[in-house]
Enzyme design. Structure first.
Site, PDB file in Angstrom:
ATOM      1  N   LYS A   1      26.863  60.958  15.145  1.00 53.21           N
ATOM      2  CA  LYS A   1      27.847  61.495  14.209  1.00 53.21           C
ATOM      3  C   LYS A   1      29.154  61.838  14.926  1.00 53.21           C
ATOM      4  O   LYS A   1      30.237  61.437  14.495  1.00 53.21           O
ATOM      5  CB  LYS A   1      27.276  62.745  13.524  1.00 53.21           C
ATOM      6  CG  LYS A   1      28.164  63.222  12.385  1.00 53.21           C
ATOM      7  CD  LYS A   1      27.668  64.513  11.761  1.00 53.21           C
ATOM      8  CE  LYS A   1      26.281  64.375  11.230  1.00 53.21           C
ATOM      9  NZ  LYS A   1      26.068  64.881   9.896  1.00 53.21           N
TER      10      LYS A   1
ATOM     11  N   ARG B   1      27.208  70.862  12.056  1.00 54.74           N
ATOM     12  CA  ARG B   1      26.156  69.880  11.778  1.00 54.74           C
ATOM     13  C   ARG B   1      25.574  69.313  13.070  1.00 54.74           C
ATOM     14  O   ARG B   1      26.299  69.120  14.043  1.00 54.74           O
ATOM     15  CB  ARG B   1      26.717  68.689  10.997  1.00 54.74           C
ATOM     16  CG  ARG B   1      27.151  68.988   9.600  1.00 54.74           C
ATOM     17  CD  ARG B   1      27.607  67.670   8.953  1.00 54.74           C
ATOM     18  NE  ARG B   1      27.728  67.791   7.524  1.00 54.74           N
ATOM     19  CZ  ARG B   1      28.865  68.117   6.912  1.00 54.74           C
ATOM     20  NH1 ARG B   1      29.956  68.346   7.601  1.00 54.74           N
ATOM     21  NH2 ARG B   1      28.895  68.208   5.603  1.00 54.74           N
TER      22      ARG B   1
ATOM     23  N   GLY C   1      17.641  64.597   8.076  1.00 57.09           N
ATOM     24  CA  GLY C   1      17.028  65.801   7.510  1.00 57.09           C
ATOM     25  C   GLY C   1      16.148  66.594   8.465  1.00 57.09           C
ATOM     26  O   GLY C   1      15.545  67.588   8.074  1.00 57.09           O
TER      27      GLY C   1
ATOM     28  N   MET D   1      17.069  68.111  11.372  1.00 55.26           N
ATOM     29  CA  MET D   1      17.698  69.266  12.033  1.00 55.26           C
ATOM     30  C   MET D   1      18.592  70.014  11.047  1.00 55.26           C
ATOM     31  O   MET D   1      18.685  69.632   9.893  1.00 55.26           O
ATOM     32  CB  MET D   1      18.460  68.789  13.256  1.00 55.26           C
ATOM     33  CG  MET D   1      17.528  68.319  14.362  1.00 55.26           C
ATOM     34  SD  MET D   1      18.396  67.742  15.805  1.00 55.26           S
ATOM     35  CE  MET D   1      19.076  66.217  15.263  1.00 55.26           C
TER      36      MET D   1
ATOM     37  N   ARG E   1      27.708  55.550   9.974  1.00 60.87           N
ATOM     38  CA  ARG E   1      26.749  55.048  10.975  1.00 60.87           C
ATOM     39  C   ARG E   1      26.244  53.699  10.509  1.00 60.87           C
ATOM     40  O   ARG E   1      26.375  53.357   9.323  1.00 60.87           O
ATOM     41  CB  ARG E   1      25.588  56.031  11.146  1.00 60.87           C
ATOM     42  CG  ARG E   1      24.832  56.261   9.867  1.00 60.87           C
ATOM     43  CD  ARG E   1      23.802  57.343  10.037  1.00 60.87           C
ATOM     44  NE  ARG E   1      23.219  57.638   8.732  1.00 60.87           N
ATOM     45  CZ  ARG E   1      22.612  58.759   8.431  1.00 60.87           C
ATOM     46  NH1 ARG E   1      22.503  59.725   9.306  1.00 60.87           N
ATOM     47  NH2 ARG E   1      22.085  58.943   7.252  1.00 60.87           N
TER      48      ARG E   1
ATOM     49  N   HIS F   1     -12.387  42.080  15.812  1.00 59.10           N
ATOM     50  CA  HIS F   1     -12.636  40.844  15.063  1.00 59.10           C
ATOM     51  C   HIS F   1     -11.835  40.831  13.772  1.00 59.10           C
ATOM     52  O   HIS F   1     -11.122  39.870  13.462  1.00 59.10           O
ATOM     53  CB  HIS F   1     -14.144  40.746  14.777  1.00 59.10           C
ATOM     54  CG  HIS F   1     -14.517  39.559  13.961  1.00 59.10           C
ATOM     55  ND1 HIS F   1     -14.611  39.598  12.589  1.00 59.10           N
ATOM     56  CD2 HIS F   1     -14.784  38.287  14.313  1.00 59.10           C
ATOM     57  CE1 HIS F   1     -14.933  38.405  12.141  1.00 59.10           C
ATOM     58  NE2 HIS F   1     -15.047  37.586  13.172  1.00 59.10           N
TER      59      HIS F   1
ATOM     60  N   CYS G   1      -2.169  34.396  25.033  1.00 58.18           N
ATOM     61  CA  CYS G   1      -2.760  34.145  23.711  1.00 58.18           C
ATOM     62  C   CYS G   1      -3.448  35.374  23.155  1.00 58.18           C
ATOM     63  O   CYS G   1      -4.086  35.323  22.121  1.00 58.18           O
ATOM     64  CB  CYS G   1      -3.706  32.959  23.758  1.00 58.18           C
ATOM     65  SG  CYS G   1      -5.105  33.224  24.845  1.00 58.18           S
TER      66      CYS G   1
ATOM     67  N   TYR H   1       5.174  29.971  27.495  1.00 57.04           N
ATOM     68  CA  TYR H   1       5.029  30.095  26.039  1.00 57.04           C
ATOM     69  C   TYR H   1       4.261  31.355  25.676  1.00 57.04           C
ATOM     70  O   TYR H   1       3.565  31.933  26.512  1.00 57.04           O
ATOM     71  CB  TYR H   1       4.321  28.865  25.446  1.00 57.04           C
ATOM     72  CG  TYR H   1       2.865  28.735  25.834  1.00 57.04           C
ATOM     73  CD1 TYR H   1       1.867  29.381  25.098  1.00 57.04           C
ATOM     74  CD2 TYR H   1       2.482  27.970  26.931  1.00 57.04           C
ATOM     75  CE1 TYR H   1       0.535  29.280  25.456  1.00 57.04           C
ATOM     76  CE2 TYR H   1       1.151  27.854  27.295  1.00 57.04           C
ATOM     77  CZ  TYR H   1       0.179  28.517  26.546  1.00 57.04           C
ATOM     78  OH  TYR H   1      -1.126  28.418  26.904  1.00 57.04           O
TER      79      TYR H   1
HETATM   80  C1  PEP Z   1      -7.987  37.836  24.738  1.00 55.68           C
HETATM   81  O1  PEP Z   1      -8.902  38.433  25.284  1.00 55.68           O
HETATM   82  O2  PEP Z   1      -6.807  38.220  24.790  1.00 55.68           O
HETATM   83  C2  PEP Z   1      -8.252  36.646  23.926  1.00 55.68           C
HETATM   84  C3  PEP Z   1      -7.275  35.955  23.393  1.00 55.68           C
HETATM   85  O3  PEP Z   1      -9.547  36.353  23.708  1.00 55.68           O
HETATM   86  P1  PEP Z   1     -10.453  37.064  22.599  1.00 55.68           P
HETATM   87  O4  PEP Z   1      -9.572  37.957  21.794  1.00 55.68           O
HETATM   88  O5  PEP Z   1     -11.034  35.984  21.786  1.00 55.68           O
HETATM   89  O6  PEP Z   1     -11.440  37.788  23.423  1.00 55.68           O
END
Ligand code: PEP
Ligand code: MG
Length: 912
Positions: free
Chosen positions: A29, A99, A108, A110, A350, A476, A870, A890
């Site tokens: 501010k 302020r 909101g 403070m 802002r 999972h 991954c 990647y």
């Molecule tokens: C991991 O462990 O990051 C992975 C990609 O394998 P999973 O989640 O299947 O164990």
């Protein structure tokens, strides 16, 4: 002589000591009040006391640096000069506001005090000047009320009691027979002010301070003190704002929106921030003070609809100011203003907060309007990469959600594992979901489970969303949901699910199978009842093809933005997919390959065969069972290769502990299972139970899983490798240039890798000889245990690529179970023991360090080692940025995270 440290920065009359770049010191501010003053906008004069003073005040038992007093005095007299009034004067009094203003806005959280400087004498002068006695006394009573509650701590004694000031006001209105404060007469307001003072004396034992200087210091102290109030601390924790930043305090001349009908107060946006439409818009109230707009006592009017008629000059000034601000800041602004006798005064500006939709539209429009460059449009502060997912998922209408919240329908909060909004009837069993789907293909369900396992997969496909009581961000349920693009909340520990009774309890609320619930996978919130959702236009165009690109402006801007992102990024983005439909979806979202195909997911459709394999006691019998799976695997892989065309496809060999496919839990949940299995393999149910006993592991996640399966049961690896290469040869023959990459999971020792590599290469050789076709392929490994990262130099002598499996690497590096951390991570975060959830955002210091060691080690022995990630982190913006920093080639993530990863990779590539 050393120069005195500067703690106070003045602004007014076209000149300011500070500017927009000084947010750290002056708060957002303060920095912007200075900036607006410098660019010639109408800002009431005043001064900002720096955030350093706040830290000093917090660290030194609420004392100020000794230099502060005289600096405030000097700044105050400058303000008096600019405003042509005198603080405390009995004829021409200057009134002040005080302020808070931190580096980032904390709406909101403070405190604020307005109308400072009023007492029994100055109020008379104000009345005379304004020629409005009621206005002066209304300002005075507001001041006593605010000062009383903020500085003197006058609150209701019991949280059920009404605020003491509101109670007095309420009585006054009642006895005057009026509905609004503004209808009270000067005399009635005088009485209210007297009653307020009396109440203060009674509750605090002290007189209300009449000395303006004492008042202003009281207000300054209260504002600095409010940095450490509970709600501010909680807010900072939620939004990751460091406690050490401190707030600045802005002391500024008052202007009035409540002097008459040529006055107003309001808040505005230089463009709409919900969908991003251009045009100044906002709320205002004629003849009112700032807090009335937010307090909701009177319903504000819309600037874009009626201000042009109510106050044409002010409307014109505001539109011009809006343009000046956007041209100057090159960003949409969120402003507060007051119109005093027809003149607009700016109290704040802002960068506006906005939804993901608005963020994309605004950034693209600003480029198209020539205000910013394509690269600026990609800045994370304009479009936080995560917000892009709002464009890809159905969402709840924000007002519907707020209403549900107000009606007490918010039941619980879990871990937000799959973004989007879903409503449906509660269904506890995947098989019931399938039955319901057969009866009605349009059935709307939310699958509610304690946790999910492979058999729930078909039910998960049918459900709109998945909600589990246990598990974390890489459980999972979470990773399968994300891969399917399903809304998902996991680890919602307040849920008490009773499968036998068919109930889900949360506290005293009991919901039954068939009752509607709604889940918000962006926030982890679970609501009772049905909340309407609207579909993603981008998905309608790209995936369902129910809209053409020309029909959707949202899609057109998304596409423009993604093109810029692709031009900017250096890292590739792949996807985690096991099925051709997922691969198709991921390609539509821009995936450049598959970074992880979890082959066990393919087994979910062939549980009988895999269970036969698990139950086998000899290699021969196991091979017979395994070979039954070969044609299915081959077909699945061929499907994936066809979907991915010439893009690389990383196929991981079987990884999970076998008890995920068969355990005592399965036998108890499906009473007929032991009997059926016994019949199919020619044994007794008792023998089945006995075999499961033998296979039992106390800690399966650290047990016989990953490459340990393929090493002990080489026929599994051989079958899978054969299926990969046979499929590759078939598809290559069809004219597609396939690039399989076979990945060995959970390797810790070079010898483990070599053992499996040998089997894979032998199968490749055999298949190439049999078919007369050769394909280019790689054999590499996942880096999922600390030993693999530490010994990466050794492993890379054989492995052609590494893919960091950060789900397991986090689990093994932190010694924190990925399935069980949900029980305590919330407590850890609330108590500042850990910042972000390490299963969602890479723990840079620990897991990240291991990754760096892995990268350096691997490249030290194999220069052209291909590196990727991954784990679920591969689609989380901060982690994607980290992957760029350590030089990965990647990232790979679930299909719907692909655009998010593309944007995050571009954002990091553009940073210095
Ligand atoms: C991991 O462990 O990051 C992975 C990609 O394998 P999973 O989640 O299947 O164990
Ligand atoms: Mg793993």
């Amino acid at each position: 002589m050393a120069t005195e440290q500067k703690y106070v920065y003045s602004f007014g009359d076209g000149k300011a000591d500070g500017g927009a770049t000084m947010k750290n010191l002056l708060g957002g501010k303060g920095a912007n009040l200075a900036e607006m003053t410098n660019i010639g906008l109408p800002v009431p004069a005043g001064f900002t006391i720096t955030t350093e003073v706040c830290n000093y005040y917090t660290d030194n038992k609420q004392q100020y640096p000794p230099e502060l007093k005289s600096q405030v005095e000097t700044a105050l007299s400058k303000t008096e000069k600019v405003m042509g009034a005198e603080f405390g004067s009995k004829t021409n009094p200057l009134l002040l506001s005080c302020r808070s203003g931190a580096r980032e806005s904390m709406p909101g959280m403070m405190d604020t005090v307005l109308n400072i400087g009023l007492n029994d004498e100055t109020v008379a002068a104000l009345a005379k000047q304004a020629q409005n006695e009621a206005f002066a006394w209304d300002s005075y009573r507001r001041f006593i009320q605010m000062y009383g509650s903020v500085v003197l701590g006058m609150k209701s004694a019991d949280k059920k009691d009404e605020d003491p000031f509101e109670e007095i006001l309420h009585h006054a209105k009642q006895s005057a027979g009026v509905q609004y404060d503004s209808e009270l007469s000067a005399d009635q307001l005088k009485q209210v002010a007297a009653n307020f003072k009396q109440a203060i004396k009674k509750q605090t034992g002290a007189d209300f301070p009449t000395d303006p200087v004492e008042q202003v210091w009281g207000a300054i102290g209260a504002v600095f003190g409010s940095w450490t109030n509970d709600r501010a601390i909680v807010y900072r924790r939620d939004y990751g704002i460091p406690h050490e930043w401190g707030t600045a305090t802005n002391v500024q001349a008052m202007v009035y929106g409540n002097l008459g009908d040529d006055c107003a107060t309001g808040v505005g946006l230089t463009r709409d921030c919900s969908m991003g439409l251009p045009g100044f818009n906002g709320d205002y109230l004629i003849n009112a003070q700032g807090e009335d707009v937010v307090a909701g006592i009177r319903t504000p009017k819309r600037i874009e609809k009626t201000l042009g008629e109510d106050a044409p000059e002010a409307f014109q000034q505001l539109q011009n100011i809006g343009k000046t601000l956007e041209h100057h800041y090159k960003e949409v602004q969120d402003i507060e203003f007051t119109v005093q006798r027809g003149k607009v005064w700016m109290l704040q500006t802002r960068n506006a907060k906005r939804t993901g939709f608005a963020a994309v539209r605004i950034a693209v429009d600003l480029v198209n309007e020539g205000l910013i460059t394509e690269q600026q449009a990609l800045e994370p502060r304009r479009i936080p990469a995560d917000d892009l997912s709002q464009l890809l998922q159905p969402i709840f209408d924000p007002t519907t959600k707020a209403e549900a919240q107000q009606q007490g329908k918010l039941l619980a909060k879990g871990i937000n594992a799959g973004p989007g909004a879903a409503s449906g009837k509660i269904c506890f069993h995947a098989a019931d979901a399938e039955t319901a789907f057969e009866e009605d293909p349009n059935v709307q369900l939310v699958l509610v489970r304690r946790e999910t396992s492979p058999e729930d997969l078909r039910g998960m496909r049918i459900a709109n969303g998945i909600l589990t009581a246990f598990g974390g961000a890489s459980s999972h349920a979470a990773l399968v949901s994300r891969q399917m693009g399903k809304v998902c909340i996991v680890g919602c520990s307040e849920l008490n699910i009773d499968y036998h009774e068919g109930t889900m309890r949360v506290g005293d609320t009991v919901l039954r199978e068939g009752d509607w619930i709604s889940i918000d996978g962006f926030t982890g919130e679970v609501f009772e009842g049905q909340l309407a959702t609207s579909p993603s236009e981008v998905v309608e165009v790209l995936i369902h093809k129910t809209k053409s690109p020309e029909e959707s402006e949202t899609f057109q801007r998304y596409q423009q933005l993604m093109k810029w992102a692709d031009n900017a990024r250096t890292m590739a983005v792949r996807t985690n997919a096991d099925q051709p439909d997922q691969a198709d979806e991921a390609i539509a979202f821009g995936a450049e390959g598959i970074g992880l195909c979890r082959t066990e997911h393919m087994f979910f459709d062939h549980l009988d065969e895999i269970r036969e394999m698990i139950l086998a006691r000899s290699a021969d019998v196991r091979k017979q069972a395994v070979d039954k799976l070969l044609p299915f695997q081959r077909e699945d892989f061929a499907g994936l290769f066809r979907a991915m065309q010439n893009r690389p496809v990383t196929i991981r060999l079987l990884d999970p502990p076998l008890n995920e496919f068969l355990s005592h839990r399965h036998l108890s949940e499906q009473p007929e299972l032991a009997e059926t299995l016994a019949k199919s393999i020619g044994t007794t149910p008792e023998a089945i139970h006995q075999r499961i006993d033998e296979l039992h592991e106390e800690n399966p996640m650290l047990g016989h899983r990953g490459c340990r399966l393929g090493i002990v049961f080489p026929e599994i690896t051989a079958m899978q490798a054969r299926a990969v290469f046979e499929a590759a040869c078939i598809v290559k023959k069809e004219g597609i240039d396939v690039h399989p990459e076979v990945m060995i999971p959970l390797v810790g020792f070079l010898t483990e890798f070599k053992n499996q590599e040998e089997i894979v290469r032998a199968q490749a050789k055999a298949v190439f000889e049999e078919t007369g076709i050769t394909v280019d392929y790689l054999v590499g490994t996942m880096i999922e245990v600390p030993r693999a990262a530490l010994c990466a130099d050794q492993i890379a002598t054989a492995a052609e690529f590494f893919s960091f499996g950060t789900n397991d690497l986090t689990q093994t590096a932190l010694g924190m179970s990925r399935d069980d951390y949900g029980g305590f991570i919330g407590f850890y975060q609330e108590n500042d023991i850990i910042g972000a959830d390490p299963f969602q955002t890479i723990d840079r210091d620990g897991v990240g360090r291991l990754m760096k060691i892995g990268v350096e080690g691997g490249r030290s022995t194999r220069e052209n080692l291909k590196l990727g990630i991954c784990g679920e982190h591969g689609g989380e913006p901060a982690s994607v940025m980290f992957c760029h920093e350590i030089g990965l080639d990647y990232v790979s993530c679930s299909p719907r995270r692909v655009p998010v990863a593309r944007l995050a990779a571009a954002q990091r590539a553009l940073m210095p």
